[in-house]
Scaffold this motif. Structure first.
Motif, mmCIF file in Angstrom:
data_model
loop_
_atom_site.group_PDB
_atom_site.id
_atom_site.type_symbol
_atom_site.label_atom_id
_atom_site.label_comp_id
_atom_site.label_asym_id
_atom_site.label_seq_id
_atom_site.Cartn_x
_atom_site.Cartn_y
_atom_site.Cartn_z
ATOM 1 N N ILE A 298 0.808 -1.233 0.000
ATOM 2 C CA ILE A 298 0.000 0.000 0.000
ATOM 3 C C ILE A 298 0.836 1.277 0.000
ATOM 4 N N GLY A 299 2.154 1.134 0.009
ATOM 5 C CA GLY A 299 3.012 2.306 -0.142
ATOM 6 C C GLY A 299 3.387 3.028 1.126
ATOM 7 N N LYS A 300 2.997 2.533 2.277
ATOM 8 C CA LYS A 300 3.412 3.163 3.532
ATOM 9 C C LYS A 300 3.502 2.113 4.621
ATOM 10 N N ARG A 301 4.335 2.426 5.612
ATOM 11 C CA ARG A 301 4.597 1.491 6.694
ATOM 12 C C ARG A 301 3.674 1.762 7.880
ATOM 13 N N PRO A 302 3.277 0.730 8.589
ATOM 14 C CA PRO A 302 2.452 0.936 9.785
ATOM 15 C C PRO A 302 3.180 1.777 10.836
ATOM 16 N N VAL A 303 2.398 2.460 11.679
ATOM 17 C CA VAL A 303 2.955 3.213 12.802
ATOM 18 C C VAL A 303 2.385 2.732 14.135
ATOM 19 N N PHE A 304 1.501 1.718 14.092
ATOM 20 C CA PHE A 304 0.942 1.132 15.304
ATOM 21 C C PHE A 304 1.286 -0.361 15.331
ATOM 22 N N PHE A 305 1.587 -0.870 16.524
ATOM 23 C CA PHE A 305 1.940 -2.282 16.687
ATOM 24 C C PHE A 305 1.187 -2.877 17.864
ATOM 25 N N ARG A 306 0.599 -4.040 17.646
ATOM 26 C CA ARG A 306 -0.037 -4.799 18.731
ATOM 27 C C ARG A 306 0.522 -6.218 18.695
ATOM 28 N N PRO A 307 1.165 -6.675 19.765
ATOM 29 C CA PRO A 307 1.728 -8.026 19.767
ATOM 30 C C PRO A 307 0.636 -9.079 19.940
ATOM 31 N N PRO A 308 0.723 -10.178 19.198
ATOM 32 C CA PRO A 308 -0.255 -11.254 19.400
ATOM 33 C C PRO A 308 -0.276 -11.718 20.849
#
Length: 302
Positions: A199-209
């Motif tokens: 999609i051309g951009k990197r995520p800025v939020f992370f949630r660990p499984p």
């Protein structure tokens, strides 16, 4: 993912704190590990939580209580490859994973953050969720797994094209708190890369499984320009095998409203019964005076 819940009693939280998101290919969730945090108005600082998965993954196994607290750690400067958010920031995440206004004079504002984990899985479940969000002019974070993005890049593109936010949920949905630094880097970094390529951009939020984290998870997430979060209001949509859709729908609404408080960071999954419940849930929240936070307005610190 399971729940780092706010708005519940300690006993209630511990009772569900061992159910996580394991499941099978048809979307019927099976319990794994759950968060062990206070469920009063919001979880205590540094409380651990375990997250559910609403479907099985290539390397997923039952998830015990996470080995380390998922509470945010100081964030080092992101790597050069991280893509910062743009636009006016009006909210931040607090130590309980609630979303609160940056302007302290706005503390009376009633808002919630909507999040969906473990996709993108299937157009039949994703499209109704996206349609309902559009109907309510609501934005959400879709925390995706890399192996699912690889299988369904078109669904990730649909999420982005509909104006929703994509978050990082690890590549294979494994308990990162049990992994070494090299494995964690691969699990997080590969999602950053495949999402950017799609999609051309990197995520800025992370949630660990399963909310499973250790010091390396916090550091590597920050190194990738990611804001670490779990949740503060769990829908428990992953714990409902064997019940009728209408019963699941009401159970989801009851679970969310029972824990409801301003700033609620609501955990849901890409599931058929969650899609069926979403319109009524959002209507209920609006009827209680709540509005929906646009993730792009949340300050990440990067």
């Amino acid at each position: 993912m399971l729940k780092n819940v706010a708005g519940w009693s300690v006993v209630g939280a511990l009772a569900v704190a061992l159910a996580a998101c394991g499941g099978n290919g048809d979307g019927n969730a099976s319990p794994s590990a759950v968060p062990t945090v206070s469920q009063t108005s919001s979880p205590a600082a540094g409380a651990s939580s375990a997250a559910p998965t609403a479907d099985s993954t290539p390397s997923e196994s039952p998830s015990p209580t996470p080995s380390a607290s998922p509470s945010p750690s100081p964030s080092p400067s992101p790597s050069a490859s991280a893509t910062p958010q743009t636009g006016a920031k009006t909210y931040k995440m607090n130590k309980n994973y609630d979303i609160v206004p940056l302007d302290k004079t706005a503390n009376s504002e009633k808002v919630v953050l909507l999040t969906f984990d473990d996709g993108p899985k299937d157009e039949k479940t994703l499209k109704p969720i996206l349609d309902t969000l559009d109907k309510h002019h609501a934005k959400a974070i879709f925390f995706v797994n890399g192996y699912r993005v690889k299988a369904h890049p078109e669904l990730l593109k649909e999420i982005a094209q509909r104006g929703q936010t994509v978050g990082n949920h690890s590549y294979e949905h494994i308990q990162l708190g049990k992994e070494n630094a090299e494995s964690i880097k691969a699990q997080i970094g590969k999602v950053q890369d495949i999402v950017e390529a799609t999609i051309g951009k990197r995520p800025v939020f992370f949630r660990p499984p399963n909310a499973s984290a250790n010091d390396d998870v916090h550091k590597i997430a920050a190194d990738n320009g990611l804001l670490f979060m779990t949740w503060s209001n769990g829908s428990l949509d992953w714990t409902m095998p064997g019940t009728k859709i209408k019963d699941k729908t009401q159970a989801i609404i009851d679970n969310v409203t029972d824990q409801l408080h301003s700033g609620s960071n609501i955990l849901m999954h890409e599931l058929a019964w969650t899609a069926a419940a979403l319109d009524q849930l959002l209507t209920t929240l609006e009827g209680k005076g709540y509005t929906f936070v646009d993730p792009s307005t949340i300050e990440t610190g990067f």
